[in-house]
Design a protein around this motif. Structure first.
Motif, PDB file in Angstrom:
ATOM      1  N   VAL A  97      56.278 -20.991  -4.191  1.00 46.84           N
ATOM      2  CA  VAL A  97      55.158 -20.091  -4.186  1.00 46.84           C
ATOM      3  C   VAL A  97      53.832 -21.087  -4.423  1.00 46.84           C
ATOM      4  CG1 VAL A  97      54.365 -18.281  -5.603  1.00 46.84           C
ATOM      5  CG2 VAL A  97      56.730 -18.371  -4.938  1.00 46.84           C
ATOM      6  N   ILE A  98      53.884 -21.930  -5.325  1.00 43.68           N
ATOM      7  CA  ILE A  98      52.687 -22.689  -5.564  1.00 43.68           C
ATOM      8  C   ILE A  98      52.035 -23.301  -4.421  1.00 43.68           C
ATOM      9  CG2 ILE A  98      51.556 -24.669  -6.850  1.00 43.68           C
ATOM     10  CD1 ILE A  98      53.299 -23.510  -9.445  1.00 43.68           C
ATOM     11  N   GLU A  99      53.070 -24.058  -3.494  1.00 41.35           N
ATOM     12  CA  GLU A  99      52.581 -24.674  -2.286  1.00 41.35           C
ATOM     13  C   GLU A  99      52.387 -23.767  -1.377  1.00 41.35           C
ATOM     14  OE1 GLU A  99      52.195 -27.717   0.481  1.00 41.35           O
ATOM     15  OE2 GLU A  99      52.194 -27.798  -1.618  1.00 41.35           O
ATOM     16  N   LEU A 100      52.912 -22.546  -1.096  1.00 35.29           N
ATOM     17  CA  LEU A 100      52.541 -21.633  -0.002  1.00 35.29           C
ATOM     18  C   LEU A 100      50.878 -21.248  -0.437  1.00 35.29           C
ATOM     19  CD1 LEU A 100      52.831 -19.638   2.019  1.00 35.29           C
ATOM     20  CD2 LEU A 100      53.859 -18.214   0.439  1.00 35.29           C
ATOM     21  N   LEU A 101      50.605 -21.097  -1.973  1.00 35.01           N
ATOM     22  CA  LEU A 101      49.378 -20.483  -2.170  1.00 35.01           C
ATOM     23  C   LEU A 101      48.374 -21.710  -1.981  1.00 35.01           C
ATOM     24  CD1 LEU A 101      50.120 -18.642  -5.593  1.00 35.01           C
ATOM     25  CD2 LEU A 101      49.286 -17.784  -3.335  1.00 35.01           C
ATOM     26  N   ARG A 102      48.620 -23.063  -2.183  1.00 37.92           N
ATOM     27  CA  ARG A 102      47.845 -24.174  -2.017  1.00 37.92           C
ATOM     28  C   ARG A 102      47.228 -24.290  -0.583  1.00 37.92           C
ATOM     29  NH1 ARG A 102      47.509 -28.941  -0.164  1.00 37.92           N
ATOM     30  NH2 ARG A 102      49.441 -28.893   0.836  1.00 37.92           N
ATOM     31  N   GLN A 103      48.202 -24.013   0.282  1.00 37.63           N
ATOM     32  CA  GLN A 103      47.827 -24.195   1.690  1.00 37.63           C
ATOM     33  C   GLN A 103      47.191 -22.891   2.093  1.00 37.63           C
ATOM     34  OE1 GLN A 103      51.654 -24.747   4.039  1.00 37.63           O
ATOM     35  NE2 GLN A 103      52.325 -26.440   2.925  1.00 37.63           N
ATOM     36  N   VAL A 121      58.695 -34.934 -10.824  1.00 36.36           N
ATOM     37  CA  VAL A 121      59.075 -34.556 -11.876  1.00 36.36           C
ATOM     38  C   VAL A 121      60.300 -33.796 -12.033  1.00 36.36           C
ATOM     39  CG1 VAL A 121      58.847 -32.953 -13.998  1.00 36.36           C
ATOM     40  CG2 VAL A 121      57.254 -34.596 -13.338  1.00 36.36           C
ATOM     41  N   PHE A 122      60.547 -32.782 -10.860  1.00 31.06           N
ATOM     42  CA  PHE A 122      61.415 -31.736 -10.603  1.00 31.06           C
ATOM     43  C   PHE A 122      62.678 -32.372  -9.472  1.00 31.06           C
ATOM     44  CE2 PHE A 122      58.280 -28.978 -12.498  1.00 31.06           C
ATOM     45  CZ  PHE A 122      59.249 -28.426 -13.389  1.00 31.06           C
ATOM     46  N   GLY A 123      62.334 -33.429  -9.013  1.00 30.78           N
ATOM     47  CA  GLY A 123      63.185 -34.186  -8.140  1.00 30.78           C
ATOM     48  C   GLY A 123      63.210 -33.339  -6.760  1.00 30.78           C
ATOM     49  N   LEU A 124      62.003 -32.954  -6.261  1.00 32.48           N
ATOM     50  CA  LEU A 124      62.089 -31.974  -4.964  1.00 32.48           C
ATOM     51  C   LEU A 124      61.226 -32.857  -3.953  1.00 32.48           C
ATOM     52  CD1 LEU A 124      60.980 -28.513  -6.688  1.00 32.48           C
ATOM     53  CD2 LEU A 124      63.544 -29.381  -5.815  1.00 32.48           C
ATOM     54  N   ASP A 125      61.344 -32.786  -2.527  1.00 34.94           N
ATOM     55  CA  ASP A 125      60.492 -32.984  -1.919  1.00 34.94           C
ATOM     56  C   ASP A 125      59.944 -31.773  -1.092  1.00 34.94           C
ATOM     57  OD1 ASP A 125      62.288 -32.259   0.275  1.00 34.94           O
ATOM     58  OD2 ASP A 125      63.479 -34.353   0.060  1.00 34.94           O
ATOM     59  N   ALA A 126      59.210 -32.170   0.174  1.00 35.33           N
ATOM     60  CA  ALA A 126      58.578 -31.139   0.863  1.00 35.33           C
ATOM     61  C   ALA A 126      59.529 -30.228   1.525  1.00 35.33           C
ATOM     62  CB  ALA A 126      57.506 -31.697   1.930  1.00 35.33           C
ATOM     63  N   GLU A 127      60.594 -30.894   1.941  1.00 32.58           N
ATOM     64  CA  GLU A 127      61.623 -29.914   2.788  1.00 32.58           C
ATOM     65  C   GLU A 127      62.308 -28.781   1.604  1.00 32.58           C
ATOM     66  OE1 GLU A 127      63.407 -28.161   5.490  1.00 32.58           O
ATOM     67  OE2 GLU A 127      61.934 -29.895   5.710  1.00 32.58           O
ATOM     68  N   ASP A 128      62.377 -29.195   0.459  1.00 35.68           N
ATOM     69  CA  ASP A 128      63.098 -28.492  -0.471  1.00 35.68           C
ATOM     70  C   ASP A 128      62.135 -27.111  -0.935  1.00 35.68           C
ATOM     71  OD1 ASP A 128      65.349 -29.946  -1.139  1.00 35.68           O
ATOM     72  OD2 ASP A 128      63.990 -31.116  -2.538  1.00 35.68           O
ATOM     73  N   LEU A 129      60.793 -27.271  -0.489  1.00 39.36           N
ATOM     74  CA  LEU A 129      59.976 -26.089  -0.811  1.00 39.36           C
ATOM     75  C   LEU A 129      59.802 -25.156   0.574  1.00 39.36           C
ATOM     76  CD1 LEU A 129      56.976 -27.896  -2.766  1.00 39.36           C
ATOM     77  CD2 LEU A 129      59.414 -26.959  -3.612  1.00 39.36           C
ATOM     78  N   ASN A 130      60.360 -25.700   1.858  1.00 37.73           N
ATOM     79  CA  ASN A 130      60.518 -24.933   2.842  1.00 37.73           C
ATOM     80  C   ASN A 130      61.431 -23.948   2.921  1.00 37.73           C
ATOM     81  OD1 ASN A 130      59.350 -24.015   5.228  1.00 37.73           O
ATOM     82  ND2 ASN A 130      60.149 -25.950   6.177  1.00 37.73           N
ATOM     83  N   ILE A 131      61.784 -22.849   2.348  1.00 39.60           N
ATOM     84  CA  ILE A 131      62.713 -21.987   2.532  1.00 39.60           C
ATOM     85  C   ILE A 131      62.854 -21.165   3.535  1.00 39.60           C
ATOM     86  CG2 ILE A 131      62.937 -21.916   0.061  1.00 39.60           C
ATOM     87  CD1 ILE A 131      61.952 -19.406  -0.321  1.00 39.60           C
ATOM     88  N   ASP A 132      64.017 -20.777   4.171  1.00 42.50           N
ATOM     89  CA  ASP A 132      64.315 -19.914   5.153  1.00 42.50           C
ATOM     90  C   ASP A 132      64.129 -18.454   4.669  1.00 42.50           C
ATOM     91  OD1 ASP A 132      65.188 -18.725   7.349  1.00 42.50           O
ATOM     92  OD2 ASP A 132      67.300 -19.408   7.322  1.00 42.50           O
ATOM     93  N   LEU A 133      63.142 -17.676   5.382  1.00 43.32           N
ATOM     94  CA  LEU A 133      63.076 -16.304   5.062  1.00 43.32           C
ATOM     95  C   LEU A 133      63.772 -15.641   6.293  1.00 43.32           C
ATOM     96  CD1 LEU A 133      59.120 -16.406   4.449  1.00 43.32           C
ATOM     97  CD2 LEU A 133      61.032 -16.422   2.780  1.00 43.32           C
ATOM     98  N   GLY A 134      64.982 -16.109   6.685  1.00 40.27           N
ATOM     99  CA  GLY A 134      65.562 -15.231   7.683  1.00 40.27           C
ATOM    100  C   GLY A 134      65.049 -15.054   9.032  1.00 40.27           C
ATOM    101  N   PRO A 135      64.769 -13.649   9.339  1.00 42.04           N
ATOM    102  CA  PRO A 135      64.315 -13.562  10.688  1.00 42.04           C
ATOM    103  C   PRO A 135      62.768 -13.775  10.632  1.00 42.04           C
ATOM    104  CG  PRO A 135      64.924 -11.361   9.453  1.00 42.04           C
ATOM    105  CD  PRO A 135      65.602 -12.657   8.712  1.00 42.04           C
TER     106      PRO A 135
END
Length: 94
Positions: free
Chosen positions: A29-35, A75-89
């Motif tokens: 959510v934070i990354e979406l808002l940042r963009q 810190v949380f062991g995430l990368d950019a792809e981890d933040l790109n979730i699938d919203l289905g359709p």
């Protein structure tokens, strides 16, 4: 170990690692808002409504925000792809 299943790009919280899954969701959510903020800032810059000093300050703020996001992902062991979730359709979030 991944906090969520990334096989299909959807968030599936593992009860044993709910904290990590929640961190992933919040960071997404934070990354979406940042963009969104970055795109809005670019429109303002291109619109010519900002002074040179405002443009400089905006650039510094955006760079600092991106740097902080990188730190938090580490810190949380995430990368950019981890933040790109699938919203289905609707497709991918980012």
């Amino acid at each position: 170990m991944q906090p969520v299943s990334q096989a299909n790009g959807r968030i599936h919280l593992d009860p044993d690692q709910a904290e990590q899954g929640l961190a992933q969701l919040v960071m997404t959510v934070i990354e979406l808002l940042r963009q969104i903020v970055e795109r809005h800032a670019m429109r303002r810059v291109e619109g010519g409504t900002l002074t040179d000093e405002q443009i400089e300050n905006l650039g510094i703020a955006l760079m600092n925000l991106e740097e902080k996001m990188d730190e938090l992902k580490e810190v949380f062991g995430l990368d950019a792809e981890d933040l790109n979730i699938d919203l289905g359709p609707l497709g991918s979030l980012l």
